[in-house]
Design an enzyme around this catalytic site. Structure first.
Site, PDB file in Angstrom:
ATOM      1  N   SER A 135      -0.668   5.105   7.198  1.00 22.51           N
ATOM      2  CA  SER A 135      -2.097   5.914   7.504  1.00 22.51           C
ATOM      3  C   SER A 135      -2.695   6.193   8.678  1.00 22.51           C
ATOM      4  O   SER A 135      -2.132   5.188   9.402  1.00 22.51           O
ATOM      5  CB  SER A 135      -3.205   5.363   6.714  1.00 22.51           C
ATOM      6  OG  SER A 135      -4.571   5.791   6.868  1.00 22.51           O
ATOM      7  N   TYR A 148      -8.967  -1.712   3.714  1.00 15.80           N
ATOM      8  CA  TYR A 148      -7.774  -0.623   3.846  1.00 15.80           C
ATOM      9  C   TYR A 148      -7.706  -0.582   5.363  1.00 15.80           C
ATOM     10  O   TYR A 148      -6.067  -0.428   5.618  1.00 15.80           O
ATOM     11  CB  TYR A 148      -8.564   0.749   3.346  1.00 15.80           C
ATOM     12  CG  TYR A 148      -7.414   1.778   3.444  1.00 15.80           C
ATOM     13  CD1 TYR A 148      -6.542   1.711   2.442  1.00 15.80           C
ATOM     14  CD2 TYR A 148      -7.462   3.051   4.274  1.00 15.80           C
ATOM     15  CE1 TYR A 148      -5.577   2.847   2.315  1.00 15.80           C
ATOM     16  CE2 TYR A 148      -6.612   3.774   4.331  1.00 15.80           C
ATOM     17  CZ  TYR A 148      -5.527   3.813   3.339  1.00 15.80           C
ATOM     18  OH  TYR A 148      -4.959   4.953   3.356  1.00 15.80           O
TER      19      TYR A 148
HETATM   20  N1  LIG Z   1      -4.666  10.589   0.292  1.00 11.48           N
HETATM   21  C1  LIG Z   1      -4.766  10.130   1.643  1.00 11.48           C
HETATM   22  O1  LIG Z   1      -5.853  10.832   2.349  1.00 11.48           O
HETATM   23  C2  LIG Z   1      -4.140   9.177   2.529  1.00 11.48           C
HETATM   24  C3  LIG Z   1      -4.008   9.420   3.941  1.00 11.48           C
HETATM   25  C4  LIG Z   1      -3.328   8.410   4.638  1.00 11.48           C
HETATM   26  C5  LIG Z   1      -2.401   7.563   3.865  1.00 11.48           C
HETATM   27  N2  LIG Z   1      -2.468   7.554   2.412  1.00 11.48           N
HETATM   28  C6  LIG Z   1      -1.527   6.680   1.730  1.00 11.48           C
HETATM   29  O2  LIG Z   1      -0.639   7.202   1.142  1.00 11.48           O
HETATM   30  C7  LIG Z   1      -0.032   6.385   0.033  1.00 11.48           C
HETATM   31  C8  LIG Z   1      -0.323   7.280  -1.239  1.00 11.48           C
HETATM   32  O3  LIG Z   1      -1.323   7.480  -1.576  1.00 11.48           O
HETATM   33  P1  LIG Z   1      -2.102   8.807  -2.325  1.00 11.48           P
HETATM   34  O4  LIG Z   1      -3.007   9.337  -1.615  1.00 11.48           O
HETATM   35  O5  LIG Z   1      -0.582   9.655  -2.696  1.00 11.48           O
HETATM   36  O6  LIG Z   1      -2.677   8.199  -3.646  1.00 11.48           O
HETATM   37  P2  LIG Z   1      -2.594   8.243  -5.137  1.00 11.48           P
HETATM   38  O7  LIG Z   1      -3.815   7.391  -5.674  1.00 11.48           O
HETATM   39  O8  LIG Z   1      -2.564   9.682  -5.491  1.00 11.48           O
HETATM   40  O9  LIG Z   1      -1.248   7.718  -5.505  1.00 11.48           O
HETATM   41  C9  LIG Z   1      -0.954   6.453  -5.384  1.00 11.48           C
HETATM   42  C10 LIG Z   1       0.043   5.822  -6.546  1.00 11.48           C
HETATM   43  O10 LIG Z   1       0.258   4.506  -6.143  1.00 11.48           O
HETATM   44  C11 LIG Z   1       0.426   4.024  -7.500  1.00 11.48           C
HETATM   45  N3  LIG Z   1       0.505   2.463  -7.268  1.00 11.48           N
HETATM   46  C12 LIG Z   1      -0.943   1.865  -6.990  1.00 11.48           C
HETATM   47  N4  LIG Z   1      -0.252   0.434  -6.850  1.00 11.48           N
HETATM   48  C13 LIG Z   1       0.840   0.323  -7.028  1.00 11.48           C
HETATM   49  C14 LIG Z   1       1.643  -0.680  -7.282  1.00 11.48           C
HETATM   50  N5  LIG Z   1       1.349  -1.887  -6.861  1.00 11.48           N
HETATM   51  N6  LIG Z   1       2.980  -0.417  -7.651  1.00 11.48           N
HETATM   52  C15 LIG Z   1       3.496   0.834  -7.902  1.00 11.48           C
HETATM   53  N7  LIG Z   1       2.443   1.900  -7.851  1.00 11.48           N
HETATM   54  C16 LIG Z   1       1.222   1.608  -7.318  1.00 11.48           C
HETATM   55  C17 LIG Z   1      -0.850   4.498  -8.422  1.00 11.48           C
HETATM   56  O11 LIG Z   1      -0.451   4.488  -9.752  1.00 11.48           O
HETATM   57  C18 LIG Z   1      -0.549   6.053  -7.783  1.00 11.48           C
HETATM   58  O12 LIG Z   1       0.121   6.983  -8.684  1.00 11.48           O
HETATM   59  C19 LIG Z   1      -0.874   5.194  -0.183  1.00 11.48           C
HETATM   60  O13 LIG Z   1      -0.195   4.197   0.673  1.00 11.48           O
HETATM   61  C20 LIG Z   1      -2.162   5.543   0.884  1.00 11.48           C
HETATM   62  O14 LIG Z   1      -2.765   4.453   1.447  1.00 11.48           O
HETATM   63  C21 LIG Z   1      -3.183   8.387   1.851  1.00 11.48           C
END
Ligand SMILES: NC(=O)c1ccc[n+]([C@@H]2O[C@H](COP(=O)([O-])OP(=O)(O)OC[C@H]3O[C@@H](n4cnc5c(N)ncnc54)[C@H](O)[C@@H]3O)[C@@H](O)[C@H]2O)c1
Length: 257
Positions: A135, A148
Site C-alpha cells: 500500500s 494498518y
Molecule cells: N483498496 C485499497 O484502497 C487498497 C490500497 C492499497 C493497498 N490495498 C491492499 O490490497 C490488498 C487487497 O485489498 P482489497 O482492497 O482488494 O480488499 P478487499 O477487502 O476487497 O479484499 C481482500 C480480500 O482478502 C480476504 N482476506 C482477508 N483476510 C484473509 C486471510 N487471512 N486469508 C485469506 N483471505 C483473506 C477477504 O475475504 C477479501 O476477499 C490488501 O492487502 C490491502 O491492504 C488496498
C-alpha cells in the site's frame, strides 16, 4: 503476453474480490494456472470458476502446501495480497489490541510464513517470484489507521529484505504500493478514506496493469499512482515538513467528521 508468466503456477491470496481478484484474472488471461485463495470460500470458488482456476479457500497463512499440490508441486509466483484494515487502534482512545494482532498476522506474518515455505524450492531451482500487495501506507502512512500504517511498513520492509537478500539467487520480488483502489476495503475506510483516497481512487484492474508493466520492466517498486514517488521523496528529504503537511490533513479530517 508476458513470457515469464505463461504456464506459470500462480497463487493469489485474498482473491475472492478486489485487487486479488483482478490479479487472478490478469494472471489467468496471461496464460498462467491460478490458485484463488480467500477466507470466504464461496467468493474464492466464484472467481476460480470464472477464470478457469483452482479455489483453495482458507487463511492465507496456511495454504502454501495445498496450493502447491493443486499446481502439481510447484508455485512459480506467490501473490501475498490478502490484507485487513481497521480504523483507529491508536493509543489515547480505549485501547484494543485486536486490530494490532490481526493486522500483524495477516499483513505481515502471512507473508513471512509463505516465504519460509516457498524459499527452499525457489532457491534450489534458482527462480521464483514473490508479489506483495503493500500500500502507499507502507511508504507513507494512512490517516486514522495506526495498525494498518505500521504493518504495511512491515510488509514493505519484508519485501525489500527478500529482494536484496535473494536477487542474485533468482528471486524476483515486487512491492505494489497503491493509494485508493475501488474495492470493499476502500468502501469500509469511512471518512478518512473519503478524504484521502477516494478522489484519486483507481480500478483494481489498473493495479494489475501496473504490476504487469513492472514485471516486464523487472522493477521492485510498483506504483499504480505515480505521484506517490514524489510524496515518498518528500518524506525522506524533509521529515518535519512532511509531518506538518500530514498533520494539516489530519486536522482537515478531524474538522470534517
Ligand atoms: N483498496 C485499497 O484502497 C487498497 C490500497 C492499497 C493497498 N490495498 C491492499 O490490497 C490488498 C487487497 O485489498 P482489497 O482492497 O482488494 O480488499 P478487499 O477487502 O476487497 O479484499 C481482500 C480480500 O482478502 C480476504 N482476506 C482477508 N483476510 C484473509 C486471510 N487471512 N486469508 C485469506 N483471505 C483473506 C477477504 O475475504 C477479501 O476477499 C490488501 O492487502 C490491502 O491492504 C488496498
Amino acid at each position: 503476453m508476458v513470457e515469464a508468466v505463461q504456464g506459470a503456477g500462480v497463487v493469489v491470496t485474498g482473491a475472492g474480490g478486489g485487487i486479488g481478484a483482478a490479479l487472478a484474472r490478469r494472471f489467468a488471461a496471461e496464460g498462467a494456472r491460478v490458485v484463488v485463495n480467500d477466507l470466504d470460500a464461496e467468493r474464492a470458488k466464484a472467481v476460480a470458476e470464472e477464470i478457469g482456476g483452482i479455489a483453495v479457500p482458507g487463511d492465507a497463512s496456511a495454504i502454501v502446501g495445498e496450493a502447491s499440490e493443486a499446481l502439481g508441486g510447484t508455485v512459480d509466483v506467490y501473490c501475498a495480497n490478502a490484507g485487513v484494515a481497521f480504523e483507529g487502534g491508536e493509543t489515547g482512545e480505549a485501547f484494543d489490541e485486536r486490530p494490532w494482532t490481526l493486522s500483524w498476522d495477516v499483513n505481515v506474518m502471512a507473508h513471512v510464513r509463505a516465504a519460509h515455505e516457498l524459499l527452499p524450492g525457489w532457491l534450489e531451482r534458482g527462480s521464483g517470484r514473490f508479489v506483495s500487495t503493500v500500500s502507499a501506507a507502507g511508504l507513507l502512512t494512512m490517516i486514522g489507521a495506526a495498525p494498518y500504517s505500521v504493518t504495511k511498513h512491515g510488509a514493505y520492509a519484508f519485501a525489500e529484505w527478500l529482494s536484496l537478500t535473494y536477487r542474485h539467487r533468482g528471486l524476483k520480488v515486487h512491492a505494489i504500493c497503491p493509494q485508493g483502489v475501488r474495492t470493499d476495503m476502500l468502501a469500509a475506510t469511512g471518512s478518512a478514506g473519503d478524504l484521502v483516497l477516494q478522489p484519486t481512487a483507481i480500478a483494481p484492474a489498473e493495479v494489475a496493469d501496473a504490476l504487469f508493466k513492472g514485471i516486464e520492466e523487472d522493477r521492485f517498486l510498483i506504483l499504480p499512482h505515480p505521484e506517490v514517488a514524489g510524496y515518498y521523496q518528500a518524506r525522506a528529504a524533509h521529515p518535519d515538513r512532511w509531518l506538518t503537511n500530514m498533520n494539516h490533513l489530519q486536522q482537515k479530517w478531524e474538522a470534517s467528521r
